[in-house]
Design an enzyme around this catalytic site. Structure first.
Site, mmCIF file in Angstrom:
data_model
loop_
_atom_site.group_PDB
_atom_site.id
_atom_site.type_symbol
_atom_site.label_atom_id
_atom_site.label_comp_id
_atom_site.label_asym_id
_atom_site.label_seq_id
_atom_site.Cartn_x
_atom_site.Cartn_y
_atom_site.Cartn_z
ATOM 1 N N ARG A 175 4.317 21.554 11.763
ATOM 2 C CA ARG A 175 5.723 21.269 12.025
ATOM 3 C C ARG A 175 5.964 20.941 13.458
ATOM 4 O O ARG A 175 6.933 20.949 13.991
ATOM 5 C CB ARG A 175 6.687 22.300 11.694
ATOM 6 C CG ARG A 175 6.403 22.747 10.221
ATOM 7 C CD ARG A 175 6.858 21.561 9.187
ATOM 8 N NE ARG A 175 6.797 22.013 8.023
ATOM 9 C CZ ARG A 175 5.530 21.452 7.072
ATOM 10 N NH1 ARG A 175 4.806 20.899 7.764
ATOM 11 N NH2 ARG A 175 5.580 21.963 5.886
ATOM 12 N N SER A 225 13.165 24.700 3.645
ATOM 13 C CA SER A 225 12.837 25.808 4.333
ATOM 14 C C SER A 225 13.608 26.201 5.517
ATOM 15 O O SER A 225 13.256 25.448 6.591
ATOM 16 C CB SER A 225 11.313 25.815 4.435
ATOM 17 O OG SER A 225 10.669 25.627 2.863
ATOM 18 N N GLU A 295 12.530 27.128 11.045
ATOM 19 C CA GLU A 295 12.001 25.708 10.999
ATOM 20 C C GLU A 295 13.140 24.906 11.107
ATOM 21 O O GLU A 295 13.113 23.667 11.604
ATOM 22 C CB GLU A 295 11.295 25.523 9.409
ATOM 23 C CG GLU A 295 10.899 24.092 9.527
ATOM 24 C CD GLU A 295 10.083 23.914 8.216
ATOM 25 O OE1 GLU A 295 10.311 23.123 7.314
ATOM 26 O OE2 GLU A 295 9.070 24.643 7.840
#
Length: 299
Positions: A175, A225, A295
């Site tokens: 990420r 998410s 996230e």
């Protein structure tokens, strides 16, 4: 910051659509947040360069926005210029076994184009709702796939210059990409894919779409998410084990369908979501000793 700069921007970049006071809620998947001071919609890489040059001259720090699927804007709005690239930088072409994709193209559009061309490798991205620019920025992934595995080259604007960054210099990790650290604005990417039967590719995309529909709350506003995957576990499992499925703060709740998603199911505010994230982090830390890291990008 006074409003005179907005008039100056419209004069300096007359070909660019600029909307003062544009609601962020209309441009993010969470469907919340106050207005931006102004939002610009560039249609070319040169227009992006002009807008960034204006911001640099005025010492304005702009926000670069794709599809807004991984961001949480504040309730009080943003006192800056937002550059919305979705739908503007729409290059989409094949070059051998590669495709060249503009930052404003959605991952779903890129994956569908690749399938039509008989090129495999982007099937995992078909259900990710963001743009390719945003996807590369955060090295988006799902179902075992990540953009770092196919993205071989990225063209960016950095310090007023067009720069091509290739291979390991893109700094991909979980990420993360180097573009999060160096102030680059992603303009287009090159993905190297693998020839395959178009129908076989589409069938894999259909299977992944079905898995998403049955396991994720796609019918409710969210940012996907909410938490990164912690080392040695899964955020959704830790949240469920802490008894937090359905836990609510104001208009936001932990999805009862997938505990890894915070959803806006009753007119949530940014403050609701932030309070819910903090409460989940606290309870999971108490229960498991693991600190969950968001996230979603909190603006």
């Amino acid at each position: 910051m006074g409003a005179e700069w907005i008039t100056a921007l419209q004069t300096a970049c007359p070909e660019v659509e600029v909307r003062p006071g544009e609601p962020m809620a209309e441009h993010v998947s969470f469907r919340l947040g106050g207005p931006a001071a102004a939002m610009a919609f560039p249609n070319s890489e040169e227009q992006v360069r002009q807008l960034l040059a204006f911001c640099d001259a005025r010492k304005i720090t702009p926000l670069i926005l794709g599809a807004g699927t991984n961001v949480l804007p504040p309730d009080g709005g943003l006192e800056t210029l937002v550059l919305c690239l979705k739908g503007g930088l729409m290059t989409l072409e094949r070059q051998g076994d590669c495709i060249v994709v503009g930052a404003g193209v959605t991952m779903a559009q890129a994956a569908a184009f690749a399938a039509d061309q008989g090129l495999a490798g982007l099937e995992f991205a078909h259900g990710i709702p963001g743009t390719m620019g945003g996807g590369v920025y955060m090295n988006a992934g799902a179902y075992g796939g990540e953009l770092c595995r196919v993205c071989v080259e990225t063209t960016v604007l950095r310090n007023g210059a067009f720069v091509t960054v290739a291979g390991e210099d893109q700094g991909f990790s979980y990420r993360h990409s180097t573009f999060q650290d160096d102030g680059s604005v992603i303009l287009r990417v090159v993905c190297r894919l693998t020839p395959d039967d178009p129908e076989a590719i589409r069938e894999r995309m259909r299977e992944l779409a079905q898995r998403r529909r049955t396991s994720q709350p796609l019918e409710l506003p969210s940012a996907g998410s909410t938490f990164k995957r912690p080392v040695g576990g899964y955020a959704a499992a830790l949240i469920e084990q802490a008894g937090l499925k359905g836990f609510r703060v104001g208009g936001a709740s932990v999805s009862t369908k997938h505990a890894g998603f915070v959803v806006n199911d009753n007119g949530a505010t940014c403050a609701d979501v932030l309070a819910l994230i903090a409460a989940v982090q606290k309870k999971v830390l108490e229960q498991s000793g693991i600190q969950l890291e968001p996230e979603v990008r909190i603006l």
